[in-house]
Design a protein around this motif. Structure first.
Motif, mmCIF file in Angstrom:
data_model
loop_
_atom_site.group_PDB
_atom_site.id
_atom_site.type_symbol
_atom_site.label_atom_id
_atom_site.label_comp_id
_atom_site.label_asym_id
_atom_site.label_seq_id
_atom_site.Cartn_x
_atom_site.Cartn_y
_atom_site.Cartn_z
ATOM 1 N N TYR A 3 -4.898 1.402 -8.705
ATOM 2 C CA TYR A 3 -4.470 2.748 -8.816
ATOM 3 C C TYR A 3 -4.955 3.521 -7.599
ATOM 4 O O TYR A 3 -6.088 3.370 -7.068
ATOM 5 C CB TYR A 3 -5.158 3.606 -10.071
ATOM 6 N N LEU A 4 -3.983 4.320 -6.889
ATOM 7 C CA LEU A 4 -4.104 4.882 -5.787
ATOM 8 C C LEU A 4 -3.438 6.353 -5.810
ATOM 9 O O LEU A 4 -2.291 6.158 -6.601
ATOM 10 C CB LEU A 4 -3.719 4.358 -4.395
ATOM 11 N N SER A 5 -3.955 7.130 -5.207
ATOM 12 C CA SER A 5 -3.548 8.735 -5.368
ATOM 13 C C SER A 5 -2.183 8.594 -4.275
ATOM 14 O O SER A 5 -2.098 7.705 -3.651
ATOM 15 C CB SER A 5 -4.361 9.632 -4.850
ATOM 16 N N VAL A 6 -1.403 9.686 -4.474
ATOM 17 C CA VAL A 6 -0.201 9.750 -3.741
ATOM 18 C C VAL A 6 -0.799 9.670 -2.197
ATOM 19 O O VAL A 6 -0.311 9.160 -1.058
ATOM 20 C CB VAL A 6 0.632 11.004 -3.871
ATOM 21 N N GLN A 7 -1.932 10.392 -1.768
ATOM 22 C CA GLN A 7 -2.256 10.580 -0.540
ATOM 23 C C GLN A 7 -3.012 9.235 0.064
ATOM 24 O O GLN A 7 -2.443 8.834 1.203
ATOM 25 C CB GLN A 7 -3.366 11.851 -0.386
ATOM 26 N N GLU A 8 -3.543 8.359 -0.908
ATOM 27 C CA GLU A 8 -4.102 7.192 -0.558
ATOM 28 C C GLU A 8 -3.122 6.402 -0.303
ATOM 29 O O GLU A 8 -3.092 5.520 0.668
ATOM 30 C CB GLU A 8 -5.002 6.846 -1.683
ATOM 31 N N ILE A 9 -1.976 6.424 -1.104
ATOM 32 C CA ILE A 9 -0.760 5.406 -0.757
ATOM 33 C C ILE A 9 -0.147 5.719 0.838
ATOM 34 O O ILE A 9 0.187 4.728 1.464
ATOM 35 C CB ILE A 9 0.254 5.618 -1.901
ATOM 36 N N LYS A 10 -0.293 6.993 0.851
ATOM 37 C CA LYS A 10 0.556 7.400 2.250
ATOM 38 C C LYS A 10 -0.616 7.008 3.544
ATOM 39 O O LYS A 10 0.161 6.640 4.425
ATOM 40 C CB LYS A 10 0.717 9.026 2.549
ATOM 41 N N GLU A 11 -1.751 6.884 3.177
ATOM 42 C CA GLU A 11 -2.773 6.753 4.361
ATOM 43 C C GLU A 11 -3.069 5.222 4.526
ATOM 44 O O GLU A 11 -3.415 4.939 5.724
ATOM 45 C CB GLU A 11 -4.116 7.341 4.075
ATOM 46 N N ARG A 12 -2.784 4.485 3.645
ATOM 47 C CA ARG A 12 -3.257 3.055 3.767
ATOM 48 C C ARG A 12 -2.258 2.021 4.295
ATOM 49 O O ARG A 12 -1.010 1.862 3.870
ATOM 50 C CB ARG A 12 -3.647 2.346 2.587
ATOM 51 N N ALA A 13 -2.400 1.689 5.543
ATOM 52 C CA ALA A 13 -1.499 0.779 6.287
ATOM 53 C C ALA A 13 -1.044 -0.420 5.428
ATOM 54 O O ALA A 13 0.203 -1.050 5.481
ATOM 55 C CB ALA A 13 -1.992 0.296 7.687
ATOM 56 N N ASP A 14 -2.153 -1.156 4.800
ATOM 57 C CA ASP A 14 -1.770 -2.426 3.960
ATOM 58 C C ASP A 14 -1.074 -2.037 2.941
ATOM 59 O O ASP A 14 -0.118 -2.891 2.585
ATOM 60 C CB ASP A 14 -3.234 -2.760 3.494
ATOM 61 N N VAL A 15 -1.142 -0.868 2.256
ATOM 62 C CA VAL A 15 -0.036 -0.373 1.079
ATOM 63 C C VAL A 15 1.446 -0.271 1.712
ATOM 64 O O VAL A 15 2.173 -0.680 1.139
ATOM 65 C CB VAL A 15 -0.518 0.662 0.580
ATOM 66 N N LYS A 16 1.467 0.297 2.908
ATOM 67 C CA LYS A 16 2.776 0.483 3.320
ATOM 68 C C LYS A 16 3.425 -0.768 3.720
ATOM 69 O O LYS A 16 4.707 -1.062 3.598
ATOM 70 C CB LYS A 16 2.442 1.257 4.701
ATOM 71 N N LYS A 17 2.728 -1.807 4.163
ATOM 72 C CA LYS A 17 2.863 -3.211 4.349
ATOM 73 C C LYS A 17 3.601 -3.935 3.385
ATOM 74 O O LYS A 17 4.790 -4.367 3.119
ATOM 75 C CB LYS A 17 2.183 -3.960 5.092
ATOM 76 N N ARG A 18 2.857 -3.848 2.182
ATOM 77 C CA ARG A 18 3.217 -4.403 0.941
ATOM 78 C C ARG A 18 4.440 -3.723 0.391
ATOM 79 O O ARG A 18 5.312 -4.541 -0.113
ATOM 80 C CB ARG A 18 1.896 -4.385 0.015
ATOM 81 N N ILE A 19 4.546 -2.628 0.511
ATOM 82 C CA ILE A 19 5.889 -1.823 -0.411
ATOM 83 C C ILE A 19 6.927 -2.108 0.597
ATOM 84 O O ILE A 19 8.205 -2.380 0.109
ATOM 85 C CB ILE A 19 5.612 -0.283 -0.210
ATOM 86 N N GLY A 20 6.861 -2.444 1.808
ATOM 87 C CA GLY A 20 7.933 -2.718 2.832
ATOM 88 C C GLY A 20 8.438 -3.886 2.502
ATOM 89 O O GLY A 20 9.593 -4.277 2.928
ATOM 90 N N GLU A 21 7.446 -4.983 1.988
ATOM 91 C CA GLU A 21 7.773 -6.093 1.845
ATOM 92 C C GLU A 21 8.491 -6.420 0.144
ATOM 93 O O GLU A 21 8.762 -7.542 -0.126
ATOM 94 C CB GLU A 21 6.643 -7.312 1.927
ATOM 95 N N TRP A 22 8.209 -5.262 -0.601
ATOM 96 C CA TRP A 22 8.346 -5.707 -1.969
ATOM 97 C C TRP A 22 9.815 -5.655 -2.481
ATOM 98 O O TRP A 22 10.626 -4.774 -1.882
ATOM 99 C CB TRP A 22 7.977 -4.280 -2.894
ATOM 100 N N ILE A 23 10.252 -6.532 -3.018
ATOM 101 C CA ILE A 23 11.543 -6.457 -3.623
ATOM 102 C C ILE A 23 11.644 -6.681 -5.182
ATOM 103 O O ILE A 23 11.029 -7.759 -5.649
ATOM 104 C CB ILE A 23 12.515 -7.765 -3.077
#
Length: 232
Positions: A3-23
């Protein structure tokens, strides 16, 4: 992910990478193709995909409906697929407005989005506002009514789709959907996606037979995800 807050999701580069690869499994299994063919039937449809992630769903739509105008929304632009979109918007569906006028869209889709929202009701009201009369709101949620979820809850008091290691925080039972979402929409249909893994092994062979004889019953019983098709 945890669980991550909206702000934490925006700030974390690893999360951005994971979402970008998500299908989404909806796309991987081909189930989204089935839904598009069955429900996206208007000529030159104007469709908003919410929670675009990598943007792969746009390829499915354009392949089947090349006349569609596709728009995307997510917290950030995670897309690796971009050319199919007319436009993209950074929006927090928990609290912000969808950047379209009233009664402007024909379809809104959201795969694996609603269980992650802290305030899904803002999203539902906004979807109702921007859809045309007769427009469809098509989204997936975890099938909490499945046999597996009921059995697991009976044993543990917890839901397997909402464990401590993931970001699923909105539990949507049929009663909750009925008294909240269906306040704004009419229910057209509920579809179910069954994971192929339940047909593996000896027990899986028996399930295949039951699924062939009683497909409607087995979809609701074993479906990992429920897909609501709601009409404004």
């Amino acid at each position: 992910m945890e669980y991550l807050s909206v702000q934490e999701i925006k700030e974390r580069a690893d999360v951005k990478k994971r979402i970008g690869e998500w299908i989404s499994p909806t796309i991987k299994t081909g189930f989204s193709k089935y839904l598009v063919q069955k429900y996206i039937t208007k000529s030159e449809p104007k469709l908003l995909d919410c929670g675009t992630a990598s943007g792969e769903f746009a390829i499915v739509i354009k392949t089947l409906r090349p006349d569609a105008k596709i728009y995307g929304i997510d917290l950030e632009d995670y897309r690796t697929v971009k050319k199919e979109f007319e436009n993209f918007y950074k929006v927090d569906l928990n609290s912000q407005k969808i950047p379209f006028e009233d009664n402007e869209l024909d379809y809104i889709t959201a795969w694996c989005v609603i269980p992650h929202l802290e305030n899904p009701y803002n999203f539902v009201r906004e979807a109702h506002r921007v859809l045309k009369k007769g427009g469809l709101f098509i989204f997936s949620i975890i099938n909490t009514s499945s046999h597996g979820h009921r059995k697991y809850f009976y044993k543990t008091g917890e839901m397997p789709g909402f464990h401590e290691r993931n970001n699923h925080i909105f539990i949507s039972t049929p009663a909750i959907i009925k008294k909240t979402f269906l306040k704004y929409f009419d229910l057209t249909q509920i579809e179910y996606l069954i994971s192929p893994c339940i047909f593996v092994g000896n027990r899986g062979l028996l399930r295949k037979v039951l699924h062939k004889v009683f497909p409607n019953w087995t979809r609701q019983r074993w479906g990992a995800k429920a897909f609501y098709i709601l009409r404004k």
